[in-house]
Design an enzyme around this catalytic site. Structure first.
Site, PDB file in Angstrom:
ATOM      1  N   GLU A  46      79.779  34.676  34.637  1.00  0.00           N
ATOM      2  CA  GLU A  46      79.881  34.740  33.173  1.00  0.00           C
ATOM      3  C   GLU A  46      78.519  35.019  32.557  1.00  0.00           C
ATOM      4  O   GLU A  46      77.518  34.386  32.902  1.00  0.00           O
ATOM      5  CB  GLU A  46      80.431  33.400  32.646  1.00  0.00           C
ATOM      6  N   LYS A 135      86.355  36.943  25.862  1.00  0.00           N
ATOM      7  CA  LYS A 135      86.787  35.549  25.900  1.00  0.00           C
ATOM      8  C   LYS A 135      87.534  35.193  24.617  1.00  0.00           C
ATOM      9  O   LYS A 135      87.044  35.416  23.504  1.00  0.00           O
ATOM     10  CB  LYS A 135      85.551  34.653  26.067  1.00  0.00           C
ATOM     11  N   CYS A 169      85.775  31.304  32.316  1.00  0.00           N
ATOM     12  CA  CYS A 169      85.451  29.888  32.195  1.00  0.00           C
ATOM     13  C   CYS A 169      86.656  29.084  31.695  1.00  0.00           C
ATOM     14  O   CYS A 169      87.718  29.125  32.295  1.00  0.00           O
ATOM     15  CB  CYS A 169      84.214  29.714  31.314  1.00  0.00           C
TER      16      CYS A 169
END
Length: 311
Positions: A46, A135, A169
């Site tokens: 990430e 995200k 994540c």
């Protein structure tokens, strides 16, 4: 024609923090190293460019921002990249040069709005940017620096290696976000992260079992001393010296850990993907097939694109 067996890899490394040019050199090093091991799909963590900014507060508390924090955001913005900018094109060239699919987490900057997004960029062995995923929900203080993505980048790809997709994540803690990957038949599920706790490894195993897919989790190794000297004084004093110990891992469709988890050191994890193992795992559980109850549950991901064919 789909490859039946091949090698995948994930990189656990430390970027050159807030320095996108030097981080590109690091990326090239690991791509070359992976090519030497015949890796066909390589996954980076990430926000590897310009770093997941663990320990930084950007001068913000509820109701107040500082000028120093705004300057820090500007420095972070300057070292972030555009999805189709020159840094991205360089990675695409390396994907072609070494004949591999590459996935890398970046902080993506929108040069029109000036917002930043936590993004996965996907590259093909043809030297093309296949697409991206932003995200959906930055976690906690991440919302100070990253905007929210939407369903239009819940992207999956049908490739010669199989169906590839992923989430970033703590998106992986969102059951419906995971379902958006499963409903496209994802076979190789990518999970770049900044979470290095033991519980994260458990989540990677769970997702592999739930989706009956291979899972590749990639994280960075970050210490306070890795930050440039001018940034070290801005790191939260109560944070430990090791801000992220890694924990990268590769898991099989039945939850067997094939490589890792790797902690407290840099490294390249590799494992063999065998599509027969996906079929074997589907015998007793298939979340979108024989184990689904479409007569009871309805599911839709707004604006999710159709799977993209990459031949």
């Amino acid at each position: 024609m789909k490859a039946k067996k091949f090698i995948v890899g994930c990189v656990q490394a430390t970027p050159s923090i807030f320095n996108k040019e030097k981080t590109l050199d690091i990326i090239f090093h690991w791509i070359k190293k992976a090519a030497e091991q015949d890796v066909k799909l390589l996954v980076f963590p990430e926000s590897f460019i310009p770093v997941y900014p663990a320990g930084l507060g950007f001068g913000t508390v509820v109701g107040s921002r500082t000028e120093e924090g705004r300057d820090l955001f500007k420095e972070y913005w300057n070292n972030s990249i555009e999805a189709e900018g020159k840094e991205s094109k360089k990675i695409a060239e390396w994907a072609k040069e070494f004949g591999m699919f590459i996935s890398i987490g970046v902080t993506e900057k929108d040069t029109v709005s000036k917002s930043l997004y936590c993004t996965i960029l996907y590259y093909s062995p043809k030297g093309e940017l296949m697409g991206k995923h932003r995200k959906l929900k930055p976690t906690a203080a991440e919302r100070l620096i990253w905007g929210e993505g939407d369903g239009s980048t819940l992207t999956t790809f049908n490739t010669e290696l199989g169906k590839i997709g992923g989430l970033i994540c703590w998106e992986n803690y969102m059951p419906l976000a995971r379902m958006s990957m499963y409903q496209k038949g994802v076979e190789i599920y990518l999970a770049p992260t900044a979470d290095s706790r033991d519980s994260w490894n458990s989540s990677m195993i769970h997702i592999a079992c739930e989706g009956r897919c291979y899972v590749i989790g990639a994280n960075q190794l970050i210490r306070k001393t890795d930050y440039p000297e001018h940034l070290q004084k801005q790191l939260a004093e109560d944070r430990p010296e090791i801000l992220s110990r890694g924990g990268s891992v590769i898991v099989s469709p039945l939850g067997k850990v094939l490589a890792g988890p790797l902690y407290n050191e840099e490294g390249l994890l590799t494992a063999e993907v065998d599509h027969d193992e996906i079929i074997r795992a589907k015998m007793d559980f298939d979340v979108i097939g024989h184990y689904a109850r479409n007569d009871v549950f309805e599911y839709a991901a707004k604006d999710q694109p159709e799977i993209k064919n990459q031949n």
